[in-house]
Write a protein that holds these residues in place. Structure first.
Motif, short mmCIF file in Angstrom:
data_model
loop_
_atom_site.label_atom_id
_atom_site.label_comp_id
_atom_site.label_asym_id
_atom_site.label_seq_id
_atom_site.Cartn_x
_atom_site.Cartn_y
_atom_site.Cartn_z
N LEU A 147 -0.93 2.10 -5.37
CA LEU A 147 -0.14 0.90 -5.10
C LEU A 147 -0.15 -0.07 -6.28
N PRO A 165 0.49 -5.12 -4.00
CA PRO A 165 0.01 -6.00 -2.92
C PRO A 165 -0.30 -7.42 -3.40
N SER A 203 2.98 -9.27 -4.02
CA SER A 203 3.60 -9.63 -2.74
C SER A 203 2.90 -10.85 -2.13
N ILE A 246 -2.33 -7.05 2.97
CA ILE A 246 -1.08 -6.40 2.56
C ILE A 246 -1.36 -5.01 2.03
N CYS A 247 -2.45 -4.85 1.30
CA CYS A 247 -2.81 -3.54 0.75
C CYS A 247 -3.08 -2.54 1.88
N GLN A 263 0.40 -1.72 3.43
CA GLN A 263 1.23 -0.90 2.55
C GLN A 263 0.66 0.51 2.39
N SER A 264 -0.65 0.63 2.27
CA SER A 264 -1.23 1.96 2.10
C SER A 264 -1.06 2.79 3.38
N TYR A 320 2.50 3.90 3.42
CA TYR A 320 2.71 4.91 2.39
C TYR A 320 2.20 6.28 2.84
#
Length: 162
Positions: free
Chosen positions: A79, A83, A86, A126-127, A130-131, A134
């Motif tokens: 990523l 993050p 963002s 956020i990480c 998002q992960s 993903y």
């Protein structure tokens, strides 16, 4: 020039900061090369780099520029900085419309320090989101090897004896 560099390394605090930065950079570079377990990276790279990928490949290349990492290789640090970027954008926008953050912003350096702390906390959240998205996308596209999936009709969980 060499004299200035020598002076930098004679100052203990600067030397420690430079060495910490180099160590963190090395850790990031190593993590950028380690693929996510269970992902068929050879298949991913072949599909993303094929001529039929077309517009998707162009979109992926643009995202790669912003992420400062290669999303088509599915690495553990894949990523990149997305993050944090963002979270930073979110807090910059919130600071102009959300009164408590506006107040912190007007406090000066102490307020900015607190906003930066909130940004770091939001980056972790956020990480994680998002992960998870993903990996869910990789799984939905069939890039995750079957022995690493578990769900309805997939058989037993790999950790179960049997």
């Amino acid at each position: 020039m060499w004299e200035k560099i020598r002076i930098i390394f004679t100052i203990r605090e600067l030397r420690q900061k430079i060495l910490l930065t180099l160590i963190l950079l090395a850790i990031y570079r190593v993590g950028e090369q380690i693929p996510v377990p269970g992902v068929n990276t050879e298949r991913m790279t072949a599909i993303f780099r094929s001529e039929t990928a077309g517009g998707f490949r162009d979109l992926l290349d643009q995202i790669t520029v912003f992420a400062a990492s290669r999303l088509d290789q599915a690495t553990i640090f894949g990523l990149g900085i997305m993050p944090y970027i963002s979270a930073s954008i979110i807090f910059q926008l919130l600071a102009s419309v959300y009164p408590p953050l506006e107040k912190l912003k007007k406090e000066g350096p102490a307020g900015y320090k607190k906003i930066n702390e909130y940004t770091r906390y939001a980056t972790v959240g956020i990480c994680i989101i998002q992960s998870w998205m993903y990996v869910a996308w990789l799984s939905a596209q069939g890039f995750v090897r079957p022995e690493y999936t578990y769900g309805e009709g997939q058989g037993r969980h790999p950790a179960e004896p049997g």
